[in-house]
Design an enzyme around this catalytic site. Structure first.
Site, PDB file in Angstrom:
ATOM      1  N   ASP A   1       0.855  -1.191   0.000  1.00  0.00           N
ATOM      2  CA  ASP A   1       0.000   0.000   0.000  1.00  0.00           C
ATOM      3  C   ASP A   1       0.889   1.238   0.000  1.00  0.00           C
ATOM      4  OD1 ASP A   1      -1.893   1.971   0.369  1.00  0.00           O
ATOM      5  OD2 ASP A   1      -2.724   1.155   2.232  1.00  0.00           O
TER       6      ASP A   1
ATOM      7  N   GLU B   1      -1.849  -1.156  -3.635  1.00  0.00           N
ATOM      8  CA  GLU B   1      -2.941  -0.281  -3.217  1.00  0.00           C
ATOM      9  C   GLU B   1      -2.553   1.188  -3.387  1.00  0.00           C
ATOM     10  OE1 GLU B   1      -4.270  -1.507   0.649  1.00  0.00           O
ATOM     11  OE2 GLU B   1      -5.413   0.328   0.984  1.00  0.00           O
TER      12      GLU B   1
HETATM   13  O1  OSB Z   1      -4.339   3.097   3.752  1.00  0.00           O
HETATM   14  O2  OSB Z   1      -5.194   1.382   4.619  1.00  0.00           O
HETATM   15  C1  OSB Z   1      -4.665   2.488   4.752  1.00  0.00           C
HETATM   16  C2  OSB Z   1      -4.126   3.185   8.465  1.00  0.00           C
HETATM   17  C3  OSB Z   1      -4.329   4.538   8.492  1.00  0.00           C
HETATM   18  C4  OSB Z   1      -4.589   5.206   7.325  1.00  0.00           C
HETATM   19  C5  OSB Z   1      -4.656   4.523   6.126  1.00  0.00           C
HETATM   20  C6  OSB Z   1      -4.474   3.158   6.089  1.00  0.00           C
HETATM   21  C7  OSB Z   1      -4.177   2.483   7.267  1.00  0.00           C
HETATM   22  C8  OSB Z   1      -3.886   1.064   7.336  1.00  0.00           C
HETATM   23  C9  OSB Z   1      -4.092   0.405   8.667  1.00  0.00           C
HETATM   24  O3  OSB Z   1      -3.401   0.434   6.423  1.00  0.00           O
HETATM   25  C10 OSB Z   1      -5.122  -0.656   8.642  1.00  0.00           C
HETATM   26  C11 OSB Z   1      -5.423  -1.100  10.052  1.00  0.00           C
HETATM   27  O4  OSB Z   1      -4.751  -2.007  10.512  1.00  0.00           O
HETATM   28  O5  OSB Z   1      -6.327  -0.523  10.688  1.00  0.00           O
HETATM   29 MG    MG Z   2      -4.796   1.998   2.020  1.00  0.00          MG
END
Ligand code: OSB
Ligand code: MG
Length: 376
Positions: free
Chosen positions: A195, A220
């Site tokens: 991501d 992502e």
């Molecule tokens: O992009 O999915 C994301 C956390 C904060 C902001 C954006 C994202 C995320 C995560 C964490 O990837 C997912 C989690 O474990 O809650």
């Molecule tokens: Mg994300």
């Protein structure tokens, strides 16, 4: 024919800010979080309480909202639009918010609190009310940028040992190819994704094509947070499936992204799209195009986590979500029981009414730093 229950009279809305330190810092391409400021919303109706979490972060870095803007919008616009009203169901809430542009995380918090109250009032599980079908959901983990690759590999080893079905790592320029290479060398066959949280630009297209060597389940949100067109341009040149997160704010975005070929997978975050009603609409658009979805996370406390679990029971949630155990985030979570993940990397869905989890109001009171109750 069964008589539908009486509408819910919304008597008061309580906003609360709680502070909760994370067990381990979480770092993305836009920054590191060590402690959360979490906004909880409670609706009071006919002796019942409905709870929800506003997933807006501490800063407007993931999207435009953050906890302080969400608090103001809830306080000044959204709560007044439901207070004193008779509301039949969570479904009826978005129409009342229609005049307010954007501010989807704030809207989602209040809408979801009303769905939560509705499930309790009707004495049915929230997941059934949402149209869910699954009795267990598949779990993955999102692992932030670490201080070293060794530290990251250690974390991945621990999550795989715990049973998680998919590992997602955060990437950014300078923390990508070398990291993915090391992971794949050690675990050639795990379900792996990454991501970027919008860290790359179109000039990085050649660089992003190097990711194809790692047989990722998806990459992502590589490009701009508000973009669909440029993602469509690079998806054509990538073997790896693009998954959109930030760019999908509503069902129309999902439709545009799918029809232009900007992604092959969509991450649904109920807060990002403005509440359960729109999350279901995004789910349905993806399902009708045979595009799989999975449930994203925003470092939620148990209140938001329980809602993510309920949403994940819908049939097109076909890939493991970023919905994982409470103890990965918190020394002590604010729900009972805490969210636990089986050694098979699943969460079992409760048959109890509501979310199946109890909100620990005593603990919440101790963690509260700000509270306001709004009445008609
Ligand atoms: O992009 O999915 C994301 C956390 C904060 C902001 C954006 C994202 C995320 C995560 C964490 O990837 C997912 C989690 O474990 O809650
Ligand atoms: Mg994300």
């Amino acid at each position: 024919m069964a008589r539908s229950p009486d509408p819910m009279k919304i008597e008061a809305v309580t906003l609360r800010e709680i502070r909760m330190p994370l067990v381990h810092f979480f770092e993305t391409s836009f920054g590191r979080t060590t402690s959360r400021r979490i906004l909880l919303v409670t609706v009071h109706t006919d002796g019942l309480a409905g709870w929800a979490e506003c997933v807006a972060a501490e800063n407007p870095f993931y999207n435009e909202e953050y906890i302080d803007t969400a608090w103001m919008v809830l306080n000044q616009y959204l709560a007044p639009s439901v207070l004193g009203c008779e509301i039949g169901s969570g479904r009826d809430v978005p129409a009342r918010f229609a005049k307010v542009r954007g501010n989807r995380m704030a809207k989602a918090a209040l809408e979801n609190a009303i769905w939560d109250a509705e499930a309790r009032q009707k004495n049915v599980p929230l997941w059934k009310l949402l149209g869910g079908t699954r009795r267990e959901i598949a779990c993955g983990v999102s692992i932030g940028i670490q201080d070293s690759i060794e530290q990251l590999l250690e974390k991945i080893a621990a999550e795989l040992a715990a049973g998680y079905q998919r590992i997602k790592v955060k990437v950014k320029p300078g923390w990508d190819i070398a990291v993915l290479e090391r992971i794949r060398r050690r675990w050639p066959d795990i379900l792996l994704s990454c991501d970027a949280n919008s860290a790359y630009r179109l000039e990085d297209a050649d660089h992003l094509r190097r990711f194809d060597a790692f047989r990722l389940l998806m990459i992502e949100q590589p490009l701009w947070n508000d973009d669909i067109f440029a993602h469509a341009c690079i998806q054509k040149t990538l073997k790896t499936a693009i998954c959109l997160d930030e760019s999908i704010r509503q069902a129309r975005d999902a439709q545009a992204a799918i029809e232009t070929g900007a992604c092959r997978i969509i991450n649904i975050k109920v807060g990002r799209v403005g509440g359960f009603s729109e999350a279901i609409a995004v789910h349905d658009v993806c399902q009708s195009h045979d595009v799989p979805v999975w449930c994203g996370g925003m470092l939620e406390s148990g209140v938001g986590r329980a809602h993510n679990i309920a949403l994940s029971t819908l049939p097109n949630f076909r890939l493991p979500g970023d919905v994982s155990a409470s103890k990965r985030y918190w020394r002590e979570d604010i729900i009972e029981p805490e969210v636990e993940v089986t050694p098979q990397g699943t969460i079992a869905i409760s048959d109890k009414p509501g979310t199946g989890y109890t909100v620990r109001e005593d603990l919440i009171r101790r963690l509260t730093v700000r509270e306001e109750t709004i009445r008609p």
